[in-house]
Motif scaffolding. Structure first.
Motif, PDB file in Angstrom:
ATOM      1  N   ASN A 259     -25.286 -73.796  23.436  1.00  0.00           N
ATOM      2  CA  ASN A 259     -26.511 -74.409  22.916  1.00  0.00           C
ATOM      3  C   ASN A 259     -26.391 -75.931  22.907  1.00  0.00           C
ATOM      4  N   GLU A 260     -27.524 -76.589  22.707  1.00  0.00           N
ATOM      5  CA  GLU A 260     -27.562 -78.043  22.835  1.00  0.00           C
ATOM      6  C   GLU A 260     -26.649 -78.749  21.840  1.00  0.00           C
ATOM      7  N   ASP A 261     -26.623 -78.273  20.597  1.00  0.00           N
ATOM      8  CA  ASP A 261     -25.763 -78.908  19.596  1.00  0.00           C
ATOM      9  C   ASP A 261     -24.296 -78.811  19.990  1.00  0.00           C
ATOM     10  N   GLY A 262     -23.905 -77.634  20.470  1.00  0.00           N
ATOM     11  CA  GLY A 262     -22.532 -77.452  20.917  1.00  0.00           C
ATOM     12  C   GLY A 262     -22.197 -78.336  22.102  1.00  0.00           C
ATOM     13  N   LEU A 263     -23.135 -78.424  23.032  1.00  0.00           N
ATOM     14  CA  LEU A 263     -22.942 -79.273  24.211  1.00  0.00           C
ATOM     15  C   LEU A 263     -22.769 -80.734  23.813  1.00  0.00           C
ATOM     16  N   ARG A 264     -23.590 -81.160  22.875  1.00  0.00           N
ATOM     17  CA  ARG A 264     -23.523 -82.554  22.443  1.00  0.00           C
ATOM     18  C   ARG A 264     -22.147 -82.874  21.847  1.00  0.00           C
ATOM     19  N   VAL A 265     -21.627 -81.948  21.071  1.00  0.00           N
ATOM     20  CA  VAL A 265     -20.292 -82.127  20.478  1.00  0.00           C
ATOM     21  C   VAL A 265     -19.239 -82.208  21.582  1.00  0.00           C
ATOM     22  N   GLU A 266     -19.328 -81.311  22.562  1.00  0.00           N
ATOM     23  CA  GLU A 266     -18.364 -81.307  23.672  1.00  0.00           C
ATOM     24  C   GLU A 266     -18.420 -82.619  24.461  1.00  0.00           C
ATOM     25  N   ILE A 267     -19.640 -83.074  24.742  1.00  0.00           N
ATOM     26  CA  ILE A 267     -19.811 -84.318  25.508  1.00  0.00           C
ATOM     27  C   ILE A 267     -19.235 -85.505  24.738  1.00  0.00           C
ATOM     28  N   ARG A 268     -19.500 -85.562  23.439  1.00  0.00           N
ATOM     29  CA  ARG A 268     -18.989 -86.681  22.638  1.00  0.00           C
ATOM     30  C   ARG A 268     -17.465 -86.686  22.589  1.00  0.00           C
ATOM     31  N   LYS A 269     -16.871 -85.511  22.419  1.00  0.00           N
ATOM     32  CA  LYS A 269     -15.408 -85.407  22.420  1.00  0.00           C
ATOM     33  C   LYS A 269     -14.846 -85.840  23.770  1.00  0.00           C
ATOM     34  N   ALA A 270     -15.442 -85.305  24.838  1.00  0.00           N
ATOM     35  CA  ALA A 270     -14.972 -85.618  26.189  1.00  0.00           C
ATOM     36  C   ALA A 270     -15.089 -87.107  26.481  1.00  0.00           C
ATOM     37  N   LYS A 271     -16.206 -87.684  26.077  1.00  0.00           N
ATOM     38  CA  LYS A 271     -16.439 -89.110  26.332  1.00  0.00           C
ATOM     39  C   LYS A 271     -15.398 -89.968  25.619  1.00  0.00           C
ATOM     40  N   ALA A 272     -15.117 -89.643  24.362  1.00  0.00           N
ATOM     41  CA  ALA A 272     -14.131 -90.406  23.596  1.00  0.00           C
ATOM     42  C   ALA A 272     -12.737 -90.278  24.199  1.00  0.00           C
ATOM     43  N   LEU A 273     -12.377 -89.074  24.598  1.00  0.00           N
ATOM     44  CA  LEU A 273     -11.059 -88.853  25.202  1.00  0.00           C
ATOM     45  C   LEU A 273     -10.918 -89.612  26.512  1.00  0.00           C
ATOM     46  N   CYS A 274     -11.952 -89.554  27.344  1.00  0.00           N
ATOM     47  CA  CYS A 274     -11.889 -90.232  28.642  1.00  0.00           C
ATOM     48  C   CYS A 274     -11.837 -91.747  28.480  1.00  0.00           C
ATOM     49  N   ALA A 275     -12.573 -92.266  27.501  1.00  0.00           N
ATOM     50  CA  ALA A 275     -12.535 -93.709  27.247  1.00  0.00           C
ATOM     51  C   ALA A 275     -11.135 -94.143  26.834  1.00  0.00           C
ATOM     52  N   ARG A 276     -10.484 -93.313  26.042  1.00  0.00           N
ATOM     53  CA  ARG A 276      -9.139 -93.629  25.551  1.00  0.00           C
ATOM     54  C   ARG A 276      -8.118 -93.656  26.681  1.00  0.00           C
ATOM     55  N   HIS A 277      -8.345 -92.844  27.701  1.00  0.00           N
ATOM     56  CA  HIS A 277      -7.353 -92.708  28.773  1.00  0.00           C
ATOM     57  C   HIS A 277      -7.821 -93.282  30.108  1.00  0.00           C
ATOM     58  N   ASP A 278      -8.851 -94.126  30.072  1.00  0.00           N
ATOM     59  CA  ASP A 278      -9.342 -94.795  31.275  1.00  0.00           C
ATOM     60  C   ASP A 278      -9.661 -93.801  32.391  1.00  0.00           C
ATOM     61  N   CYS A 279     -10.402 -92.758  32.024  1.00  0.00           N
ATOM     62  CA  CYS A 279     -10.766 -91.696  32.961  1.00  0.00           C
ATOM     63  C   CYS A 279     -12.284 -91.657  33.103  1.00  0.00           C
ATOM     64  N   GLN A 280     -12.754 -91.537  34.330  1.00  0.00           N
ATOM     65  CA  GLN A 280     -14.195 -91.432  34.591  1.00  0.00           C
ATOM     66  C   GLN A 280     -14.682 -90.029  34.245  1.00  0.00           C
ATOM     67  N   LEU A 281     -15.676 -89.933  33.374  1.00  0.00           N
ATOM     68  CA  LEU A 281     -16.248 -88.648  32.976  1.00  0.00           C
ATOM     69  C   LEU A 281     -17.559 -88.408  33.708  1.00  0.00           C
ATOM     70  N   ILE A 282     -17.674 -87.216  34.298  1.00  0.00           N
ATOM     71  CA  ILE A 282     -18.912 -86.792  34.952  1.00  0.00           C
ATOM     72  C   ILE A 282     -19.430 -85.560  34.214  1.00  0.00           C
ATOM     73  N   ILE A 283     -20.698 -85.586  33.830  1.00  0.00           N
ATOM     74  CA  ILE A 283     -21.310 -84.456  33.138  1.00  0.00           C
ATOM     75  C   ILE A 283     -22.062 -83.599  34.152  1.00  0.00           C
ATOM     76  N   ASN A 284     -21.782 -82.306  34.152  1.00  0.00           N
ATOM     77  CA  ASN A 284     -22.439 -81.389  35.084  1.00  0.00           C
ATOM     78  C   ASN A 284     -23.763 -80.886  34.491  1.00  0.00           C
ATOM     79  N   ASP A 285     -24.817 -80.958  35.293  1.00  0.00           N
ATOM     80  CA  ASP A 285     -26.125 -80.341  35.001  1.00  0.00           C
ATOM     81  C   ASP A 285     -26.940 -80.996  33.886  1.00  0.00           C
TER      82      ASP A 285
END
Length: 201
Positions: free
Chosen positions: A35-61
């Motif tokens: 669901n959208e709320d769950g997705l938003r949480v996943e995206i925020r976690k992923a974004k923070a992790l990638c920023a910390r490790h200098d990794c480019q994040l791509i969101i699918n769909d």
């Protein structure tokens, strides 16, 4: 644009937390059936992790959520491209990658002016059922001639042993899912991919 030769695709922020710190520079978050709320949480976690490790994040769909969450790269399949608003995506300054499997899809993709084009499946894949047969290395060569100077991402059935042939045929990046996520030691396999693709960085 330049794209990292090692393109990891995972289905959760937990995988990103586990593998990106090993040295992954490019990762796609591909989450299905949430669901959208769950997705938003996943995206925020992923974004923070990638920023910390200098990794480019791509969101699918999920392009609307990606824009709302301030992500800078999305990937769309052909079905999602039909319903996405390219003007909104461009206005948000979000970069775009597109999947292709045949000539008609390639034409559609190039017309959308993406930042890279993906071709698959190169080899037989267990990730999902495909109506297209394996494309093979010759198709990579032909696709690269048609999309250049856009980067070409190869996907489907790839493993470290097949990378020399994939890059020699013209691919700029090799995408991987199950060769890592279904491996008995995903961390070791990730390191193997990083080491193998380093020469093409």
């Amino acid at each position: 644009m330049k794209i990292d030769p090692f393109y990891l695709i995972v289905d959760s922020a937990a995988w990103i937390e586990r593998l990106v710190p090993l040295g992954v520079r490019l990762v796609q978050l591909r989450v299905k059936d949430m669901n959208e709320d769950g997705l938003r949480v996943e995206i925020r976690k992923a974004k923070a992790l990638c920023a910390r490790h200098d990794c480019q994040l791509i969101i699918n769909d999920h392009w609307r959520l990606a824009i709302e969450e301030g992500c800078d790269f999305i990937h769309l399949g052909q079905e999602d491209l039909k319903t996405a608003s390219l003007p909104e995506i461009r206005a948000a300054g979000v970069r775009l990658g597109l999947s292709t499997h045949d000539d008609a899809e390639l034409e559609t993709a190039v017309a959308a002016e993406p930042h890279y084009v993906a071709l698959g499946p190169v080899y037989p894949t267990i990730l999902k059922k495909m109506k297209w047969p394996p494309q093979g290395l010759e198709r990579i060569r032909a696709w690269k001639e048609r999309v250049a100077p856009l980067p070409l991402v190869a996907i489907g059935g790839l493993n470290p042993e097949r990378l020399d042939g994939v890059f020699a045929a013209g691919a700029d990046s090799a995408a991987v899912v199950t060769d890592i996520t279904l491996n008995s030691d995903p961390e070791a396999r990730t390191r193997e991919w990083i080491e193998k693709t380093y020469q093409w960085r």
